[in-house]
Design an enzyme around this catalytic site. Sequence first.
Site, mmCIF file in Angstrom:
data_model
loop_
_atom_site.group_PDB
_atom_site.id
_atom_site.type_symbol
_atom_site.label_atom_id
_atom_site.label_comp_id
_atom_site.label_asym_id
_atom_site.label_seq_id
_atom_site.Cartn_x
_atom_site.Cartn_y
_atom_site.Cartn_z
ATOM 1 N N ASP A 151 -45.221 18.946 -31.329
ATOM 2 C CA ASP A 151 -44.794 17.798 -30.527
ATOM 3 C C ASP A 151 -45.940 17.385 -29.606
ATOM 4 O OD1 ASP A 151 -41.724 16.667 -29.637
ATOM 5 O OD2 ASP A 151 -43.410 16.261 -28.298
ATOM 6 N N ILE A 152 -46.122 16.068 -29.465
ATOM 7 C CA ILE A 152 -47.236 15.554 -28.664
ATOM 8 C C ILE A 152 -47.000 15.786 -27.165
ATOM 9 C CG2 ILE A 152 -46.447 13.177 -28.252
ATOM 10 C CD1 ILE A 152 -49.251 12.264 -29.190
ATOM 11 N N ASN A 200 -31.470 15.957 -31.538
ATOM 12 C CA ASN A 200 -30.912 14.909 -30.703
ATOM 13 C C ASN A 200 -30.349 13.794 -31.577
ATOM 14 O OD1 ASN A 200 -31.836 16.243 -28.372
ATOM 15 N ND2 ASN A 200 -33.863 15.309 -28.567
ATOM 16 N N VAL A 257 -37.006 8.928 -31.816
ATOM 17 C CA VAL A 257 -37.555 8.615 -33.140
ATOM 18 C C VAL A 257 -36.417 8.726 -34.155
ATOM 19 C CG1 VAL A 257 -39.254 9.212 -34.903
ATOM 20 C CG2 VAL A 257 -39.838 9.491 -32.471
ATOM 21 N N HIS A 290 -34.904 14.919 -37.214
ATOM 22 C CA HIS A 290 -35.867 16.006 -37.034
ATOM 23 C C HIS A 290 -35.256 17.085 -36.166
ATOM 24 C CE1 HIS A 290 -36.405 13.022 -33.836
ATOM 25 N NE2 HIS A 290 -36.720 14.040 -33.042
ATOM 26 N N HIS A 302 -36.092 20.081 -33.391
ATOM 27 C CA HIS A 302 -37.047 20.633 -32.426
ATOM 28 C C HIS A 302 -36.942 22.157 -32.440
ATOM 29 C CE1 HIS A 302 -37.658 16.836 -29.935
ATOM 30 N NE2 HIS A 302 -36.545 16.522 -30.584
HETATM 31 P P1 5GP Z 1 -36.502 12.873 -30.089
HETATM 32 O O1 5GP Z 1 -36.619 12.430 -28.655
HETATM 33 O O2 5GP Z 1 -36.350 11.686 -31.015
HETATM 34 O O3 5GP Z 1 -35.482 13.945 -30.343
HETATM 35 O O4 5GP Z 1 -37.876 13.571 -30.425
HETATM 36 C C1 5GP Z 1 -39.018 12.850 -30.696
HETATM 37 C C2 5GP Z 1 -40.190 13.707 -30.297
HETATM 38 O O5 5GP Z 1 -41.358 13.154 -30.874
HETATM 39 C C3 5GP Z 1 -40.444 13.777 -28.799
HETATM 40 O O6 5GP Z 1 -40.305 15.133 -28.349
HETATM 41 C C4 5GP Z 1 -41.861 13.245 -28.631
HETATM 42 O O7 5GP Z 1 -42.615 13.933 -27.663
HETATM 43 C C5 5GP Z 1 -42.435 13.389 -30.019
HETATM 44 N N1 5GP Z 1 -43.462 12.409 -30.340
HETATM 45 C C6 5GP Z 1 -43.454 11.085 -30.034
HETATM 46 N N2 5GP Z 1 -44.554 10.484 -30.525
HETATM 47 C C7 5GP Z 1 -45.270 11.449 -31.154
HETATM 48 C C8 5GP Z 1 -46.513 11.433 -31.864
HETATM 49 O O8 5GP Z 1 -47.186 10.417 -32.023
HETATM 50 N N3 5GP Z 1 -46.934 12.630 -32.369
HETATM 51 C C9 5GP Z 1 -46.228 13.790 -32.208
HETATM 52 N N4 5GP Z 1 -46.731 14.888 -32.750
HETATM 53 N N5 5GP Z 1 -45.029 13.830 -31.558
HETATM 54 C C10 5GP Z 1 -44.581 12.680 -31.040
#
Ligand code: 5GP
Length: 116
Positions: A30-31, A88, A97, A101, A103
Amino acid sequence: MNDTLFGKIIRREIPATVVYENDDILGFKDIAPQAPVHVLFVPKGEVIPTLDDATPDQAGLLGRLMLAAAEYARREGLAKDGYRVVMNCRDHGGQTVYHVHLHLLAGAPLGHFGAA
Ligand code: 5GP
């Protein structure tokens, strides 16, 4: 065409630190990590926007996401101390996103979920 941010990572159109891959799942860091280890596991083929969109025929794929996270945790020596997996769903779940996915959070004691 899988046109999400994670689709671009899967197709290597944007960079990511890939730490796990098998036939149908990619794992990458994760970034914006929320724990010392924070890896995202995503299906490489089928596009499932959210868990709520998943159908019974995709149960195997969702199960394999869990097993991929568990395999990675064992491989990295994280399984004995333990870890958390989170998926999530939509706004109130904090999903940003819309490409399903999982985590994996590990590497330190995490707060008790739901604790005040
Ligand atoms: P969500 O919030 O949808 O459950 O998780 C999306 C995750 O994607 C977040 O934890 C966010 O930090 C990560 N994320 C967003 N943009 C990028 C990216 O460009 N690269 C990577 N590796 N992770 C990302």
